[in-house]
Design a protein around this motif. Structure first.
Motif, short mmCIF file in Angstrom:
data_model
loop_
_atom_site.label_atom_id
_atom_site.label_comp_id
_atom_site.label_asym_id
_atom_site.label_seq_id
_atom_site.Cartn_x
_atom_site.Cartn_y
_atom_site.Cartn_z
N TYR A 466 0.83 -1.20 0.00
CA TYR A 466 0.00 0.00 0.00
C TYR A 466 0.87 1.25 0.00
O TYR A 466 0.56 2.23 -0.69
N ASP A 467 1.94 1.24 0.79
CA ASP A 467 2.83 2.40 0.84
C ASP A 467 3.43 2.70 -0.53
O ASP A 467 3.60 3.87 -0.93
N ALA A 468 3.74 1.65 -1.28
CA ALA A 468 4.36 1.83 -2.59
C ALA A 468 3.40 2.43 -3.61
O ALA A 468 3.83 2.99 -4.62
N LYS A 472 0.28 6.52 -6.71
CA LYS A 472 -0.06 6.03 -8.04
C LYS A 472 -1.17 4.99 -7.94
O LYS A 472 -1.42 4.43 -6.87
N VAL A 473 -1.81 4.75 -9.07
CA VAL A 473 -2.93 3.82 -9.11
C VAL A 473 -2.41 2.38 -9.12
O VAL A 473 -1.53 2.04 -9.90
N MET A 474 -2.96 1.57 -8.27
CA MET A 474 -2.57 0.17 -8.22
C MET A 474 -3.13 -0.58 -9.43
O MET A 474 -4.31 -0.44 -9.75
N ASP A 549 -5.50 -3.33 -16.15
CA ASP A 549 -5.49 -1.94 -16.55
C ASP A 549 -5.55 -1.07 -15.30
O ASP A 549 -5.47 -1.56 -14.18
N THR A 550 -5.67 0.21 -15.49
CA THR A 550 -5.70 1.13 -14.35
C THR A 550 -7.08 1.77 -14.22
O THR A 550 -7.20 2.91 -13.80
N ASP A 551 -8.12 1.02 -14.60
CA ASP A 551 -9.48 1.52 -14.36
C ASP A 551 -9.69 1.65 -12.86
O ASP A 551 -9.01 1.00 -12.06
#
Length: 765
Positions: A466-468, A472-474, A549-551
């Protein structure tokens, strides 16, 4: 001659002179340009104001006090059963203590050693109230001179091992907006309460507008004098004659739409107020027009649903509520549990937050570390399952294995834990040697301490993930791993609990208030049969496991057996409004001379059909659990259905019934540890019960449906159980995490498996 009372006063005020910020709050409220002018409500409660309010509480029109007194006279002994010996009882805004005296007398009678703290602002009135109580041998009386916030800090300073009960009577919460009230109680819960601490709160209902209106506008004019006295107090606070009370009327109204009574000062004419700052002699001018209103007090009223929303928003668990005989007013007993699961339906199926992980870990630790003695973790309560120690290692191992595989990294040390704890067993009940592929059972299990250390390292590993991704979007593929491992742990929480109620050495969970069981001698009315019309419904949902994807991650995730979505036509049918109860099943056994009993029961004298019912707190009498849903195997449910000349619903029938009787996640429903046991089905036969207390059996075989593709992340999750012996169950139990009650979720067990928390409702043939 009456005994003189013995008490002490502790001044907890941090600032014993008039706070400059409070003066500014008064002036800013009067000078408001963008909204209605206002004066802080607390201004009403100077010494004379407290005396006037005490007079109000004796008026017939002011039903709140008499209603609360009636509840206390009837239920006080029940209430004090929950208060442990050695507790500190802290009352917010103690007032005259007329109602509190009933509680203190009952505590004295019970010979419990209690320290009672009466918190109030006015020293003279506090001394007067405490002096009126008389003398106690077991109850120590202490006055606290300070504000609510200062009382909160004082409560937080008490030793952690001292149990506490906070009391907030008189529907004083009504003076705050619903949001403010919830935030205040939540602050108290967060800052000053430990698991197991109690909160007793009185709340007025949304009564008829006429009843509410006259309660705040009595014919004798005492309420009007109480309100207008506040203007005199303003002048005292400001140390100058800012306001002439003769220029104002008391104006009140009940706003039924928002459920609150509103009190105002109403200007009789155009008025100019002038304030001179004592520090620099600068002047402030405030202009009021004729008939302009100055808000002084709101009194919010609460429906049942609003009460449960208040408790939920405050993250406090509900124990009991007691209404007055005329159903106008309620006392509610709530408490701080060791963990709390929110019921945000919108989040179901999406990626859990870090906060949700932490609450889940609290729940897991409460169950595994306070209910199971570490010396007994090698025992097993069900022969078809591993010993408890396996599950302590399995849950972190499953998380670690999936994170390591995703990132193509090494397993957390000790790496061989991945081999030992990867997968458990679910053997065929007819042939226990027949079981899906699982981890090899070691000759000797790892030590308890090594597993706990491993668990903590794996937890830190997911936090690091989570910290990483804070900035940015997971990716959805990683989100799926996070979601899957979260739900896996939540499901095993329920598994280990149904194992624990089968075990003679289970310890009640630490920090959970043990229920004060009440017998339900009268059976509930026969369940209504509800007609469900013919319709086409959608089962499952669409969720592409291979998508990366990053939806937005709010797009629901789901297990392989939930996808793809598919439409099913359901013919019209009739179904019971609630599940079968323990009492009804016992009646079936007696009438058929059937000695086979559910695994959720314990035989006392089977020849006389006498049984107890299992709970995490130990066995309870059938008289207590008579109206709880019976928890049983599908085989036993089918035998009951055949005797009743009825049948179990199919999956699509039960789903369509749920769909037509939402909301499934009503905040009073018994899921997500609202209670740690089943509760009575509705006593009103016209009330429909959907999700809660136990899962529900269907007659639908768990098998591959059209379009099914097994998961690549967890290939055997569903397909290993397509064996014609497992059937679908829907809904959720008292121990089901709220996320898992999403509409598309499907669970399954073998027909004859008797241990899980699963009930049944029947359909007409």
């Amino acid at each position: 001659m009456p005994n003189k009372s013995s008490f002490s006063i502790i001044d907890i005020r941090k600032n014993k002179i008039i706070n400059e910020n409070f003066i500014n709050e008064i002036l800013d409220g009067l000078n408001s340009k963008n909204s209605i002018k206002s004066i802080p409500t607390v201004i009403l409660y100077d010494s004379r104001g407290l005396q006037l309010f005490d007079q109000i509480t004796y008026l017939d029109e002011y039903y709140l006090t008499s209603a609360e007194l009636n509840v206390l006279r009837d239920k006080v002994d029940r209430i004090i059963e929950y208060i442990p010996d050695g507790s500190s009882v802290i009352e917010l805004g103690a007032g005259s203590l007329r109602k509190t005296k009933l509680i203190l007398q009952s505590l004295e009678k019970s010979k419990k050693n209690i320290t009672y703290y009466a918190l109030d602002l006015m020293e003279d009135e506090l001394i007067k109230s405490l002096s009126s109580l008389g003398k106690f041998s077991n109850v120590q009386l202490v006055g606290l001179l300070g504000t609510y916030e200062e009382g909160m800090d004082f409560a937080a300073s008490l030793p952690e091992d001292v149990p506490k009960m906070i009391m907030w009577l008189g529907s004083s919460i009504g003076n705050s907006s619903r949001e403010e009230g919830a935030e205040f109680i939540k602050s108290f819960q967060t800052k000053a309460m430990n698991p197991g601490d109690l909160f007793l709160i009185g709340i007025d209902r949304r009564n008829h507008p006429d009843k509410v209106t006259i309660a705040y506008n009595d014919p004798k004019g005492i309420t009007a004098e109480f309100i207008l006295n506040g203007l005199d107090h303003v002048n005292v606070i400001l140390d100058q004659p800012l306001i002439d009370r003769n220029d104002f009327d008391y104006f009140a109204r009940y706003n039924e739409d928002v459920g609150r009574h509103e009190a105002y000062y109403k200007a009789k004419k155009d008025i100019t107020l002038e304030y001179t700052s004592p520090s620099d002699n600068t002047k402030m001018t405030i202009n009021l027009k004729k008939d302009e209103l100055i808000h002084i007090e709101y009194s919010y009223k609460y429906s049942k649903e609003e009460c449960f929303a208040l408790f939920h928003d405050s993250r406090l668990s509900h124990l009991e509520s007691w209404p007055d005989p005329d159903s106008q007013y309620d006392l509610h007993l709530i408490y701080k549990s060791p963990f709390y699961f929110t019921r945000n339906v919108e989040s179901q199926g999406s990626i859990p937050t870090v906060e949700e992980w932490k609450e889940l870990w609290k729940s897991w630790d409460t169950v595994t570390m306070t209910m199971i003695s570490r010396e007994l973790v090698l025992e097993r309560s069900i022969e078809l399952r591993h010993p408890f120690i396996f599950y302590l290692g399995h849950v972190p191992a499953f998380l670690d294995i999936n994170l390591a595989r995703y990132f193509k990294e090494e397993f957390t040390e000790p790496r061989n834990f991945a081999d030992i704890f990867e997968r458990g067993i679910d053997p065929d009940m007819d042939d226990p040697t027949n079981c899906h592929q699982h981890s090899t059972v070691p000759d000797e299990w790892p030590s308890y301490d090594s597993i706990i250390s491993y668990r903590d390292k794996v937890r830190q590993r997911i936090i690091s993930v989570y910290d990483a991704y804070k900035e940015k979007v997971m990716p959805r593929s990683l989100g799926r791993v996070v979601w899957m491992t979260f739900e896996h742990e939540a499901m095993h929480l329920e598994t280990i609990l149904y194992m624990l109620i089968q075990w003679k050495n289970t310890v009640p969970p630490k920090g959970v208030v043990i229920p004060r069981w009440k017998a339900s001698l009268d059976p509930v009315p026969k369940a209504n049969l509800i007609t469900i019309p013919a319709q086409t419904i959608t089962l499952g949902h669409d969720d592409n496991e291979s998508a990366d994807d990053t939806d937005p991650l709010s797009l629901p995730f789901g297990w392989d057996n939930e996808r793809p979505s598919r439409q099913v036509t359901v013919k019209s049918f009739r179904i019971q409004s609630r599940p079968i109860t323990n009492g009804e099943y016992l009646d079936f056994m007696e009438k058929t001379i059937n000695k086979g009993y559910p695994a959720s029961w314990i035989p006392v004298n089977p020849s006389l059909f006498t049984y107890k019912v299992r709970t995490v707190f130990g066995p309870v009498d059938m008289d207590v659990a008579r109206n709880w849903p019976v928890l049983l195997s599908q085989d036993r449910a089918c035998r009951y259905a055949e005797w009743a000349k009825m049948r179990l619903p199919t999956e699509e029938e039960l789903r369509s019934f749920y769909d037509l009787n939402e909301p499934q996640l009503d905040l009073s429903s018994n899921i997500g540890f609202s209670h740690w046991h089943p509760v009575d089905v509705p006593h009103d036969k016209n009330v429909v019960q959907t999700v809660g207390s136990g899962w529900e059996w269907t007659s639908t075989e768990f098998s591959a449906h059209p379009g099914f593709n097994k998961s690549k992340l967890y290939p055997g999750y569903s397909s290993d159980f397509f064996d014609s012996k497992h059937v679908v169950i829907l809904g959720g139990s008292w121990a089901t995490h709220p996320r898992i009650t999403r509409r598309s979720f499907r669970n399954w067990y073998q027909r004859g498996y008797p241990y899980m928390f699963c009930s049944a409702r029947l359909c007409q043939i």
